[in-house]
Design a protein around this motif. Structure first.
Motif, PDB file in Angstrom:
ATOM      1  N   THR A 389     -25.277 115.910 -56.249  1.00  0.00           N
ATOM      2  CA  THR A 389     -26.160 116.759 -57.050  1.00  0.00           C
ATOM      3  C   THR A 389     -27.632 116.532 -56.727  1.00  0.00           C
ATOM      4  O   THR A 389     -28.426 117.481 -56.676  1.00  0.00           O
ATOM      5  CB  THR A 389     -25.932 116.498 -58.554  1.00  0.00           C
ATOM      6  OG1 THR A 389     -24.532 116.625 -58.834  1.00  0.00           O
ATOM      7  CG2 THR A 389     -26.720 117.482 -59.400  1.00  0.00           C
ATOM      8  N   ASN A 390     -28.019 115.269 -56.502  1.00  0.00           N
ATOM      9  CA  ASN A 390     -29.424 114.931 -56.291  1.00  0.00           C
ATOM     10  C   ASN A 390     -29.804 114.808 -54.821  1.00  0.00           C
ATOM     11  O   ASN A 390     -30.850 114.252 -54.503  1.00  0.00           O
ATOM     12  CB  ASN A 390     -29.744 113.612 -57.003  1.00  0.00           C
ATOM     13  CG  ASN A 390     -29.568 113.708 -58.506  1.00  0.00           C
ATOM     14  OD1 ASN A 390     -29.862 114.738 -59.102  1.00  0.00           O
ATOM     15  ND2 ASN A 390     -29.072 112.653 -59.123  1.00  0.00           N
ATOM     16  N   ILE A 391     -28.952 115.319 -53.933  1.00  0.00           N
ATOM     17  CA  ILE A 391     -29.216 115.236 -52.502  1.00  0.00           C
ATOM     18  C   ILE A 391     -29.476 116.644 -51.958  1.00  0.00           C
ATOM     19  O   ILE A 391     -28.609 117.513 -52.031  1.00  0.00           O
ATOM     20  CB  ILE A 391     -28.040 114.571 -51.765  1.00  0.00           C
ATOM     21  CG1 ILE A 391     -27.905 113.122 -52.237  1.00  0.00           C
ATOM     22  CG2 ILE A 391     -28.241 114.617 -50.251  1.00  0.00           C
ATOM     23  CD1 ILE A 391     -26.709 112.400 -51.694  1.00  0.00           C
ATOM     24  N   LYS A 392     -30.689 116.850 -51.428  1.00  0.00           N
ATOM     25  CA  LYS A 392     -31.080 118.191 -50.981  1.00  0.00           C
ATOM     26  C   LYS A 392     -30.403 118.578 -49.675  1.00  0.00           C
ATOM     27  O   LYS A 392     -29.922 119.698 -49.521  1.00  0.00           O
ATOM     28  CB  LYS A 392     -32.602 118.255 -50.817  1.00  0.00           C
ATOM     29  CG  LYS A 392     -33.362 118.216 -52.130  1.00  0.00           C
ATOM     30  CD  LYS A 392     -34.859 118.419 -51.901  1.00  0.00           C
ATOM     31  CE  LYS A 392     -35.622 118.431 -53.219  1.00  0.00           C
ATOM     32  NZ  LYS A 392     -37.080 118.633 -53.010  1.00  0.00           N
ATOM     33  N   ASN A 393     -30.392 117.663 -48.702  1.00  0.00           N
ATOM     34  CA  ASN A 393     -29.820 117.970 -47.391  1.00  0.00           C
ATOM     35  C   ASN A 393     -28.823 116.884 -47.005  1.00  0.00           C
ATOM     36  O   ASN A 393     -29.166 115.701 -46.979  1.00  0.00           O
ATOM     37  CB  ASN A 393     -30.926 118.048 -46.326  1.00  0.00           C
ATOM     38  CG  ASN A 393     -31.911 119.169 -46.606  1.00  0.00           C
ATOM     39  OD1 ASN A 393     -31.602 120.340 -46.436  1.00  0.00           O
ATOM     40  ND2 ASN A 393     -33.113 118.800 -47.025  1.00  0.00           N
ATOM     41  N   LEU A 394     -27.602 117.308 -46.683  1.00  0.00           N
ATOM     42  CA  LEU A 394     -26.530 116.389 -46.309  1.00  0.00           C
ATOM     43  C   LEU A 394     -26.033 116.739 -44.911  1.00  0.00           C
ATOM     44  O   LEU A 394     -25.662 117.883 -44.647  1.00  0.00           O
ATOM     45  CB  LEU A 394     -25.376 116.478 -47.311  1.00  0.00           C
ATOM     46  CG  LEU A 394     -24.132 115.649 -46.995  1.00  0.00           C
ATOM     47  CD1 LEU A 394     -24.451 114.164 -47.006  1.00  0.00           C
ATOM     48  CD2 LEU A 394     -23.011 115.969 -47.981  1.00  0.00           C
ATOM     49  N   THR A 395     -26.046 115.752 -44.015  1.00  0.00           N
ATOM     50  CA  THR A 395     -25.569 115.956 -42.649  1.00  0.00           C
ATOM     51  C   THR A 395     -24.301 115.131 -42.450  1.00  0.00           C
ATOM     52  O   THR A 395     -24.341 113.904 -42.529  1.00  0.00           O
ATOM     53  CB  THR A 395     -26.634 115.516 -41.621  1.00  0.00           C
ATOM     54  OG1 THR A 395     -27.845 116.240 -41.859  1.00  0.00           O
ATOM     55  CG2 THR A 395     -26.169 115.792 -40.209  1.00  0.00           C
ATOM     56  N   TYR A 396     -23.182 115.816 -42.217  1.00  0.00           N
ATOM     57  CA  TYR A 396     -21.911 115.116 -42.013  1.00  0.00           C
ATOM     58  C   TYR A 396     -20.972 115.990 -41.218  1.00  0.00           C
ATOM     59  O   TYR A 396     -21.192 117.199 -41.055  1.00  0.00           O
ATOM     60  CB  TYR A 396     -21.281 114.736 -43.360  1.00  0.00           C
ATOM     61  CG  TYR A 396     -20.703 115.899 -44.134  1.00  0.00           C
ATOM     62  CD1 TYR A 396     -19.321 116.100 -44.197  1.00  0.00           C
ATOM     63  CD2 TYR A 396     -21.516 116.806 -44.789  1.00  0.00           C
ATOM     64  CE1 TYR A 396     -18.778 117.164 -44.898  1.00  0.00           C
ATOM     65  CE2 TYR A 396     -21.004 117.870 -45.500  1.00  0.00           C
ATOM     66  CZ  TYR A 396     -19.626 118.049 -45.547  1.00  0.00           C
ATOM     67  OH  TYR A 396     -19.101 119.111 -46.233  1.00  0.00           O
ATOM     68  N   SER A 397     -19.916 115.384 -40.694  1.00  0.00           N
ATOM     69  CA  SER A 397     -18.912 116.124 -39.944  1.00  0.00           C
ATOM     70  C   SER A 397     -17.953 116.792 -40.922  1.00  0.00           C
ATOM     71  O   SER A 397     -17.350 116.121 -41.768  1.00  0.00           O
ATOM     72  CB  SER A 397     -18.148 115.172 -39.021  1.00  0.00           C
ATOM     73  OG  SER A 397     -17.066 115.845 -38.417  1.00  0.00           O
ATOM     74  N   ARG A 398     -17.782 118.080 -40.815  1.00  0.00           N
ATOM     75  CA  ARG A 398     -16.920 118.815 -41.747  1.00  0.00           C
ATOM     76  C   ARG A 398     -15.433 118.582 -41.473  1.00  0.00           C
ATOM     77  O   ARG A 398     -14.578 119.107 -42.184  1.00  0.00           O
ATOM     78  CB  ARG A 398     -17.245 120.301 -41.690  1.00  0.00           C
ATOM     79  CG  ARG A 398     -18.684 120.598 -42.120  1.00  0.00           C
ATOM     80  CD  ARG A 398     -18.959 122.077 -42.235  1.00  0.00           C
ATOM     81  NE  ARG A 398     -20.342 122.320 -42.610  1.00  0.00           N
ATOM     82  CZ  ARG A 398     -20.811 122.308 -43.844  1.00  0.00           C
ATOM     83  NH1 ARG A 398     -19.978 122.060 -44.845  1.00  0.00           N
ATOM     84  NH2 ARG A 398     -22.079 122.546 -44.092  1.00  0.00           N
ATOM     85  N   GLU A 399     -15.135 117.805 -40.450  1.00  0.00           N
ATOM     86  CA  GLU A 399     -13.735 117.476 -40.178  1.00  0.00           C
ATOM     87  C   GLU A 399     -13.179 116.521 -41.230  1.00  0.00           C
ATOM     88  O   GLU A 399     -11.959 116.426 -41.407  1.00  0.00           O
ATOM     89  CB  GLU A 399     -13.611 116.819 -38.792  1.00  0.00           C
ATOM     90  CG  GLU A 399     -14.073 117.721 -37.654  1.00  0.00           C
ATOM     91  CD  GLU A 399     -14.063 116.986 -36.321  1.00  0.00           C
ATOM     92  OE1 GLU A 399     -13.621 115.819 -36.319  1.00  0.00           O
ATOM     93  OE2 GLU A 399     -14.477 117.578 -35.317  1.00  0.00           O
ATOM     94  N   HIS A 400     -14.049 115.798 -41.917  1.00  0.00           N
ATOM     95  CA  HIS A 400     -13.601 114.803 -42.884  1.00  0.00           C
ATOM     96  C   HIS A 400     -14.223 115.087 -44.251  1.00  0.00           C
ATOM     97  O   HIS A 400     -15.414 115.369 -44.358  1.00  0.00           O
ATOM     98  CB  HIS A 400     -14.007 113.387 -42.454  1.00  0.00           C
ATOM     99  CG  HIS A 400     -13.546 113.016 -41.085  1.00  0.00           C
ATOM    100  ND1 HIS A 400     -12.243 112.675 -40.801  1.00  0.00           N
ATOM    101  CD2 HIS A 400     -14.216 112.934 -39.912  1.00  0.00           C
ATOM    102  CE1 HIS A 400     -12.127 112.400 -39.511  1.00  0.00           C
ATOM    103  NE2 HIS A 400     -13.320 112.552 -38.954  1.00  0.00           N
ATOM    104  N   GLN A 401     -13.410 115.012 -45.288  1.00  0.00           N
ATOM    105  CA  GLN A 401     -13.919 115.049 -46.652  1.00  0.00           C
ATOM    106  C   GLN A 401     -14.464 113.666 -47.012  1.00  0.00           C
ATOM    107  O   GLN A 401     -13.917 112.657 -46.579  1.00  0.00           O
ATOM    108  CB  GLN A 401     -12.808 115.444 -47.630  1.00  0.00           C
ATOM    109  CG  GLN A 401     -12.364 116.897 -47.514  1.00  0.00           C
ATOM    110  CD  GLN A 401     -13.425 117.860 -48.007  1.00  0.00           C
ATOM    111  OE1 GLN A 401     -14.271 117.500 -48.834  1.00  0.00           O
ATOM    112  NE2 GLN A 401     -13.391 119.090 -47.504  1.00  0.00           N
ATOM    113  N   ILE A 402     -15.535 113.641 -47.781  1.00  0.00           N
ATOM    114  CA  ILE A 402     -16.134 112.367 -48.176  1.00  0.00           C
ATOM    115  C   ILE A 402     -15.664 112.009 -49.581  1.00  0.00           C
ATOM    116  O   ILE A 402     -15.812 112.813 -50.517  1.00  0.00           O
ATOM    117  CB  ILE A 402     -17.670 112.435 -48.129  1.00  0.00           C
ATOM    118  CG1 ILE A 402     -18.138 112.776 -46.717  1.00  0.00           C
ATOM    119  CG2 ILE A 402     -18.280 111.111 -48.581  1.00  0.00           C
ATOM    120  CD1 ILE A 402     -19.639 112.941 -46.593  1.00  0.00           C
TER     121      ILE A 402
END
Length: 428
Positions: A389-402
């Motif tokens: 909620t409090n994170i404006k920009n998130l960079t991650y691989s969409r192959e994996h759910q966090i």
């Protein structure tokens, strides 16, 4: 001896400033050779000369038996006052603290009649330090041949030493009090001297070294560094775990831990309330702590990690877990929980350090309570997805759910009972 400084001249008789504000000046001290007497002997007289833009030829002051006062209370801040009897003037000096201390020490030796190398200046022929010799503020070293043999200028504010195979950080660098930016990336450092913690650095780049070999983080405990550091780069250092003292850098805004071997981030990361940019790409993270939701981050980079899926085994164990017998928490933990939940103001003068550390770093349950010395079964790994909620920009691989790790304060917790009900529905 000559120093560059800012000086304001105050006349004690009229209480008027001969210079309306401090001006860039050169202050010199040394012996003046007098004419030979009938016996052929010469007499040395100790003099001080002040060169200013208004008095380029210099204003001369006799030193011996002519000093009215010397105030050095704020010498560590680079300030001192030297007063003369004739003329009745005070010199209000502002200078680099180390240079100023050296000048005052030289003055003391001269007044005691001792011969010092700094007093061998021919004061009769001395001139002001030219503008081109103004204090050096920046230095960049990209080759071993560029490393200064005679030491670093005391006035440096920014120092860069990159890619020269440096294996040990010089203690001299840890004494550069004016330094605010230090970049020693691309070397072979395995340890940082604890004395570095005395510097008030705002930016520190240590990427591409080998600090993960010894894992010596004593330098992070320095009070000056903790109170000033805003940007820290520890990428590509072979770190196998998150250094615990990192969470005590209360002013940290940018933290780069890319290209390491981190398996997890601690729940105590919630203490970094000023953090706005967190880079942990290309590590070995399997999950994130639920406390990541407590931070207000503009950029979170978790690309290239090994995030695992929902922990069905943990869910199955929790679904079968019976309710524990209620045990009241100790008073000190209840007090800490009250301070945290009510957001009461506190400081080192009102609470013990251990309690402050607990309030700032201890994990929080889903219900918001502080958890301390919890059992291993109260740590639930990868059982819920963070909302970011409090994170404006998130960079991650969409192959994996966090998925996030959570802490519970006990099986009697109402928030945990809701989570347990959800587990029961998910398990076939």
């Amino acid at each position: 001896m000559k120093i560059l400084c800012e000086v304001q001249v105050l006349n004690r008789t009229t209480q008027a400033n001969r210079t309306p504000r401090p001006v860039k000046s050169t202050l010199a001290i040394g012996y003046k050779q007098s004419a030979r007497d009938s016996n052929g002997n010469t007499k040395k007289e100790l003099e001080m000369v002040l060169f200013t833009p208004q008095a380029k030829a210099g204003t001369r002051y006799k030193v011996l038996d002519n000093i009215h006062c010397v105030h050095t209370k704020f010498v560590l801040d680079g300030k001192a006052t030297i007063g003369f009897k004739q003329p009745a003037e005070n010199l209000l000096i502002k200078c680099d603290p180390i240079q100023l201390k050296g000048f005052l020490q030289t003055l003391k030796l001269g007044m005691e009649g001792k011969d010092a190398i700094n007093l061998r200046l021919n004061i009769a022929n001395t001139t002001a330090i030219p503008q081109k010799s103004q204090p050096q503020l920046r230095m960049t070293i990209n080759k071993r041949s560029e490393y200064p043999i005679k030491g670093f200028p005391r006035t440096l504010k920014s120092l860069t030493i990159k890619n020269i195979q440096l294996v040990k950080l010089s203690f001299e660098i840890c004494t550069l009090r004016n330094l605010t930016t230090l970049d020693i990336s691309g070397n072979k450092l395995t340890k940082i001297p604890k004395e570095l913690g005395r510097l008030s650095l705002t930016t520190l780049h240590l990427s591409n070294n080998a600090l993960g070999e010894l894992n010596d983080w004593c330098w992070l405990r320095g009070s000056n560094l903790r109170a000033s550091l805003c940007e820290l780069d520890l990428s590509d250092n072979g770190l196998k775990y998150f250094p615990p003292d990192l969470v005590k850098l209360d002013r940290l805004v940018t933290l780069n831990l890319n290209h390491n071997n981190l398996n997890y981030l601690p729940f105590a990361i919630r203490r970094l309330q000023k953090l706005r940019s967190l880079h942990v790409s290309s590590n070995k993270l399997e999950s994130l702590p639920a406390s990541i939701e407590d931070l207000h981050i503009e950029l979170l980079d978790v690309w290239g990690n090994c995030f695992k899926g929902f922990n069905m085994e943990a869910a199955r164990k929790q679904a079968k877990r019976s309710t524990d017998r209620y045990t009241p928490a100790p008073l000190w933990l209840q007090a800490a929980r009250t301070v945290a939940s009510q957001k009461l103001p506190y400081s080192e003068s009102t609470l013990p350090a251990i309690l402050i550390e607990l309030i700032s770093e201890a994990p929080t349950c889903l219900c918001g309570k502080l958890c301390y010395a919890m059992e291993a079964r109260d740590l639930l790994k990868r059982v819920m997805q963070p909302k970011f909620t409090n994170i404006k920009n998130l960079t991650y691989s969409r192959e994996h759910q966090i998925y996030a790790d959570v802490i519970i304060c006990g099986s009697n917790c109402a928030a945990y009972q809701q989570l347990k009900s959800l587990f029961t529905l998910l398990i076939p």
